[in-house]
Design a protein around this motif. Structure first.
Motif, mmCIF file in Angstrom:
data_model
loop_
_atom_site.group_PDB
_atom_site.id
_atom_site.type_symbol
_atom_site.label_atom_id
_atom_site.label_comp_id
_atom_site.label_asym_id
_atom_site.label_seq_id
_atom_site.Cartn_x
_atom_site.Cartn_y
_atom_site.Cartn_z
ATOM 1 N N ILE A 157 -3.019 0.360 -50.973
ATOM 2 C CA ILE A 157 -2.932 0.022 -49.491
ATOM 3 C C ILE A 157 -3.293 1.412 -48.949
ATOM 4 O O ILE A 157 -3.068 2.346 -48.992
ATOM 5 C CB ILE A 157 -1.448 -0.367 -49.151
ATOM 6 N N SER A 158 -3.504 0.501 -47.830
ATOM 7 C CA SER A 158 -4.784 1.864 -46.665
ATOM 8 C C SER A 158 -3.970 1.567 -45.041
ATOM 9 O O SER A 158 -3.893 0.329 -44.970
ATOM 10 C CB SER A 158 -5.920 2.272 -47.230
ATOM 11 N N ILE A 159 -4.000 2.432 -44.278
ATOM 12 C CA ILE A 159 -4.593 2.526 -42.610
ATOM 13 C C ILE A 159 -4.587 2.873 -42.411
ATOM 14 O O ILE A 159 -5.061 4.276 -42.302
ATOM 15 C CB ILE A 159 -2.434 2.419 -42.823
ATOM 16 N N THR A 160 -5.842 2.307 -41.066
ATOM 17 C CA THR A 160 -6.302 2.019 -40.314
ATOM 18 C C THR A 160 -6.339 2.162 -38.875
ATOM 19 O O THR A 160 -5.676 1.855 -38.598
ATOM 20 C CB THR A 160 -7.761 1.993 -40.911
ATOM 21 N N THR A 161 -7.369 2.634 -37.853
ATOM 22 C CA THR A 161 -7.596 1.461 -36.805
ATOM 23 C C THR A 161 -7.453 0.960 -36.758
ATOM 24 O O THR A 161 -7.822 0.120 -37.036
ATOM 25 C CB THR A 161 -7.752 2.383 -35.749
ATOM 26 N N GLN A 162 -6.597 -0.162 -35.871
ATOM 27 C CA GLN A 162 -6.724 -2.038 -35.265
ATOM 28 C C GLN A 162 -8.436 -2.019 -35.172
ATOM 29 O O GLN A 162 -8.281 -3.341 -35.700
ATOM 30 C CB GLN A 162 -5.681 -1.803 -33.824
ATOM 31 N N GLY A 163 -9.411 -0.788 -34.632
ATOM 32 C CA GLY A 163 -10.417 -1.376 -34.437
ATOM 33 C C GLY A 163 -11.063 -1.769 -35.310
ATOM 34 O O GLY A 163 -12.434 -2.633 -35.101
ATOM 35 N N ARG A 164 -10.937 -1.543 -36.798
ATOM 36 C CA ARG A 164 -11.802 -2.420 -38.070
ATOM 37 C C ARG A 164 -10.715 -3.445 -38.862
ATOM 38 O O ARG A 164 -11.387 -3.870 -39.141
ATOM 39 C CB ARG A 164 -11.777 -0.621 -39.209
ATOM 40 N N CYS A 165 -9.687 -4.159 -37.966
ATOM 41 C CA CYS A 165 -9.232 -5.036 -38.014
ATOM 42 C C CYS A 165 -10.303 -6.424 -38.310
ATOM 43 O O CYS A 165 -11.444 -6.036 -36.741
ATOM 44 C CB CYS A 165 -7.868 -4.948 -37.911
#
Length: 460
Positions: A113-121
């Motif tokens: 799992i990884s987490i990024t900013t919402q803009g890449r969703c």
């Protein structure tokens, strides 16, 4: 002024209560915010876990040919689904606050799992335009994009992307509060604390006032013993018992003095009759003078004893007219008195007979021990100030308090050619205190000389 303010019991209770409540509220607020963030994070993690697990279960029960159609459904729900994806490389480690999310997902339902900013969703379908009549559109919700890489039961690799925490405030930033509501709540809390402090210290103020009244009038009405808390009732009973003991002691002293003076009346009268048989005129006159002084002492002793044991029958008295009549009597006897009296009538509650006796004693002292007595009466606020002064030698400062005690004579400081019983000032002070007032002695400031007697009486 601040020291006097902090010395009040009500202010101390108020400050202690306010500081304690503020500290408690601060600690509770800090702990509440921390627990709220922890619980919110756990709920978000559990929600993400449930949603991802549901998506995986749906994919597993769906035949491979239909899984592409489910991708569109998930996209409309704000999630992105990619079948046959390649495992991500250089995955960034999760922050410490998201460690619980990693524990839930890996390895039970996710490989990485990884987490990024919402803009890449992958965004959901474009929402409808915001109506103009309803004000500006709401700002976009902050959040993160959670990417989960896993395998289905048939070993099909899947990459799932979904919004994480977008519909809740981010951790570490509590929601804004209305400052006006906080100020109103604080003012209400302070008002309640002040009322509690005032109510808690009210019995102490009553007890202090009763003690002050007792110092001026031993016959002051007792405190009610059936009001207030248990401690207050106990204090009132103890105070009343003390007042009764003091009053009994004073009355017993007066009774003893009165009994002695009364018993001396008869032998003194017989002695006066027997002196008439003395033939030596000079010796007879000396004995008569001594006997007269003794009888005068007995008479004043009886008067002092009566004042100790009797209550004052008070009526309305015109103090201006009473002082004028006393001064006229002295002037008729050949003693000039400089008086400054108000034109209007000054009415007080008291005994005209006792007040006349008080002024006579003080003016007699001023005439016998000094010269040119002055009488001044004036009204200040709710008090009447009566001042009697003279131009004599005065009294030594260290003896001003002692001279008011019974049977105290200061012949050396006043005049060696005058006598007295030492009860004149004591009787005057007792009369003033019986009327709820006070009498003080002081010397005139240098270079002037003379004694100043000031009487402070309540105005009715």
């Amino acid at each position: 002024m601040l020291k006097n303010l902090l010395g009040a019991m009500s202010v101390r209770i108020f400050l202690i209560a306010v500081i304690g409540i503020l500290l408690t509220a601060t600690v509770v607020n800090v702990l509440g915010q921390r627990d709220s963030r922890v619980n919110e994070s756990r709920l978000r993690d559990q929600f993400a876990f449930d949603r991802i697990e549901s998506m995986i279960r749906i994919l597993e029960i769906t035949v491979p040919e239909k899984r592409s159609e489910i991708q569109d459904v998930f996209k409309r729900m704000g999630s992105s689904l990619k079948l046959g994806a390649v495992p991500p490389k250089n995955v960034t480690a999760l922050p410490a606050e998201l460690e619980n999310l990693n524990t839930l997902l890996v390895p039970e339902i996710a490989d990485v799992i990884s987490i990024t900013t919402q803009g890449r969703c992958s965004a959901r379908n474009r929402p409808p335009e915001h109506p103009r009549d309803f004000g500006p559109p709401p700002p976009p919700q902050p959040g993160y994009c959670l990417a989960v890489y896993t395998h289905l039961q048939d070993n099909t690799p899947v990459l799932i992307q979904l919004r994480y925490g977008g519909h809740r405030p981010p951790p570490g930033h509590p929601p804004e509060r209305n400052p006006l509501a906080f100020v109103l709540a604080l003012l209400g809390l302070i008002s309640i604390i002040w009322v509690v402090a005032s109510v808690a210290t009210q019995p102490l103020r009553k007890l202090a006032n009763a003690a002050l009244q007792l110092a001026h009038n031993i016959e002051n009405p007792p405190l009610p013993e059936n009001q207030g808390s248990t401690e207050v009732r106990h204090a009132a009973k103890a105070f009343n018992e003390m007042q009764r003991s003091i009053l009994k002691h004073v009355q017993e002293r007066g009774f003893i003095l009165g009994a002695i003076a009364h018993d001396l009346q008869t032998p003194l009268t017989r002695l006066r009759l027997r002196l008439e048989k003395v033939k030596d005129a000079e010796l007879k006159q000396s004995l008569v003078n001594d006997l007269t002084a003794t009888q005068e002492m007995v008479r004043e002793g009886l008067d002092f004893a009566r004042l100790c044991s009797e209550n004052v029958d008070k009526n309305r008295v015109d103090l201006t007219a009473l002082a004028t009549a006393v001064c006229d009597d002295f002037e008729e006897a050949g003693h000039a008195i400089h008086k400054t009296l108000p034109d209007e009538a000054i009415t007080i509650m008291g005994s005209a007979h006792l007040l006349t006796r008080c002024l006579n004693n003080l003016l007699n002292n001023a005439i016998h021990y000094a010269q040119l007595p002055t009488l001044t009466i004036q009204v200040k606020a709710s008090r009447v100030l009566c001042t009697i002064s003279d131009e004599g030698p005065g009294i030594p400062a260290q003896k001003l308090d002692n001279v008011l005690e019974p049977f105290r004579r200061l012949e050396d400081s006043r005049s060696r050619h005058t006598g007295g019983t030492g009860l004149g000032l004591s009787i005057a002070r007792m009369i003033v205190e019986k009327h709820g007032g006070s009498m003080t002695l002081s010397n005139k400031p240098a270079p002037e000389s003379g004694l100043v007697v000031q009487i402070d009486l309540p105005l009715n």
